[in-house]
Structures are given as structure tokens and as C-alpha cells.
Design a protein around this motif. Structure first.
Motif, short mmCIF file in Angstrom:
data_model
loop_
_atom_site.label_atom_id
_atom_site.label_comp_id
_atom_site.label_asym_id
_atom_site.label_seq_id
_atom_site.Cartn_x
_atom_site.Cartn_y
_atom_site.Cartn_z
N PHE A 1 -13.80 -11.78 1.69
CA PHE A 1 -12.67 -12.43 1.29
C PHE A 1 -12.38 -12.32 -0.18
O PHE A 1 -11.49 -12.18 -0.73
N VAL B 1 -9.30 -8.77 7.01
CA VAL B 1 -10.08 -9.28 5.45
C VAL B 1 -11.30 -8.55 5.35
O VAL B 1 -11.53 -7.81 4.12
N THR C 1 -9.08 -10.21 -2.36
CA THR C 1 -8.15 -10.99 -3.10
C THR C 1 -7.98 -10.14 -4.32
O THR C 1 -7.13 -10.11 -5.13
N GLN C 2 -9.01 -9.16 -4.61
CA GLN C 2 -8.94 -8.40 -5.72
C GLN C 2 -8.55 -6.87 -5.46
O GLN C 2 -8.32 -6.16 -6.43
#
Length: 775
Positions: free
Chosen positions: A31, A264, A35-36
Motif C-alpha cells: 500500500f 493495491v 501511494t507512490q
């Protein structure tokens, strides 16, 4: 192997808390990486770099510019360009573009460029200079001088619009950002064009129109942000449909949550491996989610039925794991290998899509076939209530539709009728599919709607200027200093004349055509002298007036492009022009004079179209080869494999016919959809036939086996097909045209593959196992 499998199964459910803990740790780690992840667009990813045309393009890119261009048209909406305010704005746009990182400053060209010069015939020969003098201050007198210079320079229709209301600033982009030394951030540059040029210089009376690959991708990325909204809508629709199916909030949340975990994981692994997400493949995460939900619904359906049969939650989950791991795993492996076959296509964006899709589907094996049954084993069920729910669902969903009439589908005469109808549809689809065109079929950027700002800018520039933005360069490769020889330039001139007479070619320019104009100028502008001089000294004199910055020759005159301006970039136009070049180069080319395809934006499109055409058949062979092999391994039956593959192939053929009917061309963005459709559709057939084949081997008749398969798997297949079709149908309202097209195609594939699995597959089975029609 069976003992090992049983040992593995027992340990999965014996150490359930450890399994969940491991999944939580992996999910938390990935996760952070997810997000990156960032949107990543590159011009070179969209072209087949190893194609013959692209080798020519890259070889001469430094001398003649690339196809990754930016064109900015500055227009006066209240009159012509000859006002002080307009030229102040034009200078500002030119200077601002010049200083944007990633812009090839040598290639920046406008009225304010020193290389934009005029030449006129005077009594002593030629005179000339910059179109805008060094002492230009915007006065009325200076504006009149500039107007006269523009007409002398012959740049009306190219740098200045035909009606004198607009002027063009254009440049090429680098692949490497000189400030960072890294790959150019195309999306950042697109935003800079908006923020630093359009938002600053567009004002009352002045409009700014920007086109080019970078700007197009930027607009697609902006539109792709809406994909998140559609993703949320699809999740909501899926949740409602799954709840109506299972009547349990917990059983609704778990398959959706596990499918989201797969997404994810996919995003996290891609980021961890250093990949970004291209705007053109932004829809892949939804496909992973959709496939995950499909398998998740099968799992909760099986668990619900096992509980209704009297098993406790852990036993039900373990039995479902045992039943579904093989067929579900085979289906997902078929999807994964099918998507990996896209790696055979030598285009970067398709290869990235193949990696993203295959990786996401492979991860579903862990999240939906391992994690989901473990989580479901902790759910508390009321057995009587669950039994009632299952019986009610069976009755409402299928009893009135098909289950009580199951014998009809598997009876010889109705089955024959179904097969005949399917055969007729197949032959019709095959006939229509032959009309499927390779390449773009519409003007402008096909990924965007016609009324989008980018396409409106494209249409304005096309209407205002005489030279089309769709051009292709045929590079004449010859020996050093060849342009001073009449026999060389005469062949170039002959090729140009022939191409100018090809339908779809608006105009053409080359060193030979410019040399003729210059020669006429040396002879008082007499049109009779508009020829290539056979006198070498006169020819040298004509060529000397053409600088290398014109893009018509390189420094040693060993390469000269013939630039063909086309009416549009439609597939048939490109095919016609490329075919003509290939024919004429055979007639005119020699060992010393070779005509090389191709450079320019249309040259890139031509290479891409040919790469797509070459990849279409091998891709389908690889996809079906992988699915057939895995079906043979799983079912160990040629009959079962045929029963799964034939419906799938009919639907694929009909999908190509649908593309023809909807006027959708086969391009880099649509080619993978066909492979994705095969991957999605195979799941339905494998689940239905896995139960049927087991029952048939146990001695049941085909109708009995089919009825059992419908009761065990049919409800989940029906709900999954309908849910996913409704979810992607919301894409019809997307701001992106290519997402609308994909929504139509995927809706069709979800529904028709589902119908084929529950109608055509059993009809084919009735004839493959004719000896099993009656018990």
C-alpha cells in the motif's frame, strides 16, 4: 500430488491467523508503494522502436526533427495579426516556450525566429533578411514592413494562417529533460503549456490553441482522473448486486475487499518495480477488480451452499477452497498467460499493459482463492436462514429462466439449432471482421471526444493553415554532396511529383522543389526557369540559398526528406500513401539513391499501424494457444477443451464485427481489448464445465450434469456477468472517447461471454458427449 495438496490445504486453514497476518503485512507494505505510483507517459512508448520506419525516424531525428512536436497557434479573434498587442503576445509565447525544460530550443520556430527569413528577387539578384527586423518596435510602419516580408517569405499557410488572423509557434521535444537528466515528464510539460502559456497569454481578443502528443496525453490524463469516479460507481453497483445475491453485508464486503487488495498489490508491485501507470492503461486496475469480483462471487456462492448443506463455516470454506482452487486457478492462469502474450507486440505501452494486467490477475490467485476462503471461514452463519436464502436465490434467478428447461438446451434438436445460430453469427462476424481497419478512423485525437478542447484546437489549426498538421517525411538517403548533382535531384523531384498526385496528399515540399523556385528567382522570377538547372554551378548556387535549418537537407547533403502533407491521418489515407511510396521507390530507387520510410507524425502512425496489423494474428494464436494448453492440462479432455474454446472464439469474432459496426479501428489502445476479452470470458466457461465434466465422469447424463452446474455455479456466473456489464456501462458517460469505446466493448464481452457459457457451451457439450445424453 494429492497428498501434498491435502497437506497444503489443511495447513492453510490450520494456521488461519498466520495467513491473515501475512496478508496484512504484505498489503501494508505494498500500500505504501501503491501511494507512490504516478502517471507516466512517454512518446517513445507509443511507437514500435524496432520497426523499419522508426529506425529511419530515430536515425534522422536530430537533423530533421522528430514527430513529438508542439504546435501553438496564437489567434486574434477581433481582426488580423497586425496589431501591437498581438505581436507582443506572440513574442511572449515564443520566449516562454523557448525556456520550458524539455523543449528543443533549436527547433523553436515562429515569426520571431532568426531563421524565419524572406528572400526577394531584385535587380542584382536576391535580397532578404529576417521577417521581423531587429529594430522592430510594433509601430504601424513596422507592422506594414512585417506584412510585406511575410508575403515575400512565402510562409502564409504555414507560419501565418491563410486569413492572417493567426500565427504559429512550433517546436520539437526532447526525450531527456536537460535539467534533470531523466526521461522527460510529458504530463508536467503539458501542464506547463497550460499554466505558463495558455493561462497567461489567452485574454480578450487573443486565443491560444495548442496541439501535439504531449498536450494530447496531458488532456487524456486530466480526463483519466474521472476514472476514479467511475471506479467508485462500479464498486457501489457491484456491492448492491452482490448483496442482492447473497443477502449478507459481510459476504458482500469480503469479495469486494479482497478484489481491492489485489488492485493495491498490483499498484504496489508496479511501483516497486519502477513502473508508472500510463493514462492509456488507466483502466487496467478496474479489469483486475472485475476479474477478482468474478472469482470472489464464485467463492462466496460455494461457501453459502456448503453451509446450507449443513457444514460449519470453516468446513464450508475448506470444501469451497478444495473445489475452486483448481478451476479458479486454471482460469486465472489462463488470463495471466493470455495477457502475457501481449509482450510479443513490440510497442512499449502494450508491453506495460501486459505486465500490469498479467501481474494483477496473477495476484488474484492469492487474494481471492486463498485469503477470501480463510476470511469467510470466520463468518457466522445461520444454517436455516442460509438454506432459505440459497433456495430462494435459485428459484428467483434461474428457475423461471432456464433451470426447469435445462433439458431443452442439451436436447439434440434445440442444441443443433443453437449451434447453427452460433455458426451463422460466427460467419457473419468473420465477414464483418474482415472489414476491420487498422489505425485511426477519425480526424483529431481519437482518444478524446470531438468537442474536446484539444480536438477543437486541431480542427481550427487544420482549417486556418494551408499545410496540414498530418505530414510524413520520406527520407532520400544518398551519397555525400549529392544535392549538387542534377541526376539526384531530378529523381527526388520525380518522386515528389508522383506523390503529389496520390489522393490524400495535400501538398509536398523537398529540396528539389525549393531549388527550382530559387533558380527562377535568379532569372528575374521567370516561371520558365522554375526548373532544376543541368549546369552544376547554377545548381550549387540554387542549393546554397537553402539552409540546413530548413529541415530539407543535412549538413553533408547525404539525406534529403520529401515532406508529404496529408489531408488527414485516417487508416485508408496512410495505407494508400505508404503503398504508393513503396511502389515508386522500387521504380526510382538505385543503389545510390534510396527512399526510406518514414518520419513525421504520420510516419509514426504508419509504423504503429503495421506493427498492430502484424501482431493481431500472432497475438490471438498465443492467447488461444495458452488457454487451450491450460484447459487440456486441467480437464485432461479434448472434448472439454473444445466446449470451452468454441464459445470464446465466437464471441471474439463478434467483438471484431462490433468494432467494425461502431467504426472503431484496431489501434494500440483497442488491440489489447480483444485479448483482455478472451481472458475475462474464459472464466465463465471453466467454472460451468468444471462441474459438468466431473458429473459426466461420475456417470450422470449431460442434462443432469448441466442442471447441477447451473445450480452450483450458474447463479454466480449470471450475477457476475450482469454486475460487471452494468459497472462498465457507466463508462458511456466518460470524458474520454477511448474509455467510452472500451466500455461498449467490455459490456458486450461480459454479457455475451456469460450467455455463451450458459447456452452455447452446453449445446456443444450435448453433441460432444452424445453417448451421455441419456442416463
Amino acid at each position: 500430488m494429492k497428498s501434498l495438496y491435502n497437506h497444503f490445504e489443511r495447513n492453510i486453514f490450520r494456521f488461519r491467523f498466520g495467513v491473515i497476518g501475512l496478508f496484512l503485512l504484505i498489503t501494508a507494505y505494498l500500500f505504501v508503494h501503491a501511494t507512490q505510483i504516478r502517471l507516466d507517459a512517454s512518446f517513445e512508448k507509443n511507437i514500435p522502436l524496432n520497426h523499419e520506419y522508426m529506425k529511419t525516424y530515430l536515425k534522422h531525428q536530430q537533423n530533421f526533427g522528430g514527430a513529438n512536436n508542439v504546435l501553438i497557434s496564437v489567434c486574434n479573434t477581433e481582426g488580423d495579426i497586425f496589431t501591437t498587442d498581438f505581436f507582443t503576445t506572440l513574442r511572449g509565447v515564443h520566449d516562454q516556450l523557448f525556456f520550458i525544460p524539455g523543449v528543443d530550443r533549436i527547433q523553436v520556430n515562429s515569426l520571431f525566429s532568426p531563421s524565419t527569413r524572406f528572400v526577394e528577387v531584385v535587380e542584382d539578384g536576391f535580397a532578404g533578411g529576417p521577417v521581423i527586423p531587429a529594430d522592430f518596435d510594433g509601430s504601424v510602419q513596422d507592422l506594414q514592413v512585417v506584412k510585406a516580408n511575410i508575403e515575400k517569405a512565402g510562409i502564409v499557410g504555414s507560419v501565418v494562417s491563410d486569413d492572417y488572423t493567426c500565427s504559429m509557434v512550433k517546436t520539437s521535444l526532447m526525450e531527456i529533460d536537460p535539467q534533470t537528466g531523466e526521461k522527460l515528464d510529458t504530463l508536467k510539460l503539458a501542464k506547463q503549456l497550460e499554466d505558463e502559456i495558455r493561462n497567461v497569454y489567452e485574454k480578450d481578443g487573443i486565443s491560444i490553441h495548442i496541439i501535439g502528443f504531449a498536450k494530447m496525453v496531458g488532456d487524456i490524463a486530466d480526463g483519466a482522473k474521472g476514472v476514479v469516479t467511475f471506479f467508485a460507481i462500479a464498486i457501489a453497483i457491484t456491492a448492491v448486486m452482490v448483496y442482492l445475491f447473497c443477502r449478507s453485508f459481510t459476504l458482500t464486503i469480503l469479495p469486494i475487499a479482497c478484489s481491492l487488495i489485489a488492485v493495491v498489490w498490483q499498484m504496489g508491485v508496479l511501483s516497486w518495480l519502477g513502473f508508472g501507470l500510463d493514462p492509456m492503461s488507466i483502466l487496467v486496475p478496474f479489469l483486475v477488480f472485475a476479474i477478482g469480483v468474478s472469482h470472489g462471487v464464485q467463492m462466496i456462492n460455494s461457501v453459502s451452499r456448503e453451509v446450507a448443506n449443513g457444514n460449519n463455516p470453516k468446513q464450508a470454506a475448506q470444501l469451497s477452497f478444495r473445489k475452486l482452487l483448481i478451476p479458479g486457478g486454471v482460469a486465472l492462469l489462463s488470463d495471466t498467460i493470455g495477457f502475457l502474450t501481449l509482450l510479443a507486440i513490440d510497442i512499449g505501452i502494450i508491453r506495460e499493459l501486459a505486465i500490469a494486467a498479467s501481474l494483477g490477475v496473477a495476484l488474484i490467485i492469492f487474494t481471492n482463492l486463498f485469503l477470501l476462503p480463510v476470511l469467510v471461514s470466520f463468518v457466522r452463519f445461520d444454517q436455516e436462514e442460509q438454506k432459505q436464502i440459497v433456495e430462494t436465490a435459485d428459484h428467483k434467478l434461474m428457475a423461471r429462466l432456464l433451470w426447469k428447461k435445462a433439458n431443452i438446451v442439451t436436447s439434440p434438436k434445440p442444441a443443433a439449432l443453437i449451434i447453427i445460430v452460433a455458426a451463422l453469427l460466427y460467419f457473419w462476424g468473420q465477414y464483418q471482421g474482415q472489414k476491420l481497419k487498422i489505425g485511426e478512423l477519425h480526424a483529431g485525437a481519437p482518444a478524446l471526444h470531438e468537442d474536446s478542447r484539444y480536438n477543437q484546437d486541431t480542427f481550427l489549426i487544420t482549417d486556418k493553415y494551408a499545410i496540414s498538421v498530418d505530414y510524413m517525411s520520406v527520407v532520400v538517403e544518398t551519397f555525400q554532396d549529392s544535392c549538387i548533382y542534377h541526376e539526384v535531384l531530378d529523381v527526388v523531384d520525380e518522386m515528389q511529383w508522383r506523390m503529389e498526385n496520390i489522393p490524400g496528399v495535400q501538398s509536398a515540399v523537398s529540396l528539389a522543389s525549393i531549388a527550382k523556385v530559387v533558380n527562377s528567382g535568379y532569372n528575374e522570377g521567370n516561371q520558365k526557369w522554375k526548373v532544376l538547372s543541368r549546369n552544376q554551378q547554377s545548381l550549387v548556387q540554387s542549393i546554397a540559398r537553402v539552409p540546413t535549418t530548413s529541415g530539407l537537407l543535412n549538413r553533408d547533403c547525404s539525406a534529403m526528406p520529401i515532406i508529404l502533407f496529408l489531408e488527414d491521418h485516417k487508416a485508408e489515407t496512410i495505407d494508400r500513401v505508404v503503398a504508393a511510396v513503396k511502389e515508386y521507390r522500387q521504380q526510382l530507387g538505385t543503389d545510390k539513391i534510396q527512399f526510406k520510410l518514414a518520419s513525421g507524425p504520420v510516419g509514426v502512425m504508419a509504423a504503429t499501424n503495421e506493427a498492430v496489423a502484424e501482431a493481431q494474428t500472432p497475438m490471438m494464436l498465443y492467447v488461444y494457444g495458452a488457454v487451450i494448453l491450460l484447459c487440456l492440462i486441467s480437464f485432461r479432455s479434448i472434448k472439454a477443451t473444445i466446449a470451452v474454446i468454441l464459445p470464446l472464439y465466437v464471441v471474439s469474432t463478434l467483438a471484431q464485427a462490433l468494432m467494425t459496426y461502431l467504426d472503431i479501428g484496431l489501434t494500440v489502445s483497442t488491440l489489447p481489448v480483444i485479448a483482455l476479452g478472451v481472458g475475462i470470458g474464459v472464466d465463465y466457461g471453466i467454472y460451468i464445465l468444471s462441474t459438468m465434466s466431473q458429473r459426466i465422469r461420475a456417470g450422470e447424463s449431460v442434462p443432469q450434469a448441466y442442471l447441477a452446474a447451473l445450480k452450483e455455479r450458474g447463479s454466480a456466473v449470471l450475477i457476475t456477468g450482469l454486475t460487471l456489464a452494468i459497472g462498465v456501462s457507466t463508462w458511456f458517460f466518460s470524458a474520454l472517447k477511448f474509455q467510452v469505446d472500451m466500455g461498449i466493448m467490455l459490456t458486450f464481452m461480459f454479457l455475451v461471454n456469460m450467455l455463451a457459457a450458459i447456452i452455447l457451451l452446453p449445446a456443444i457439450s450435448a453433441y460432444l458427449w452424445r453417448d451421455k445424453l441419456k442416463k
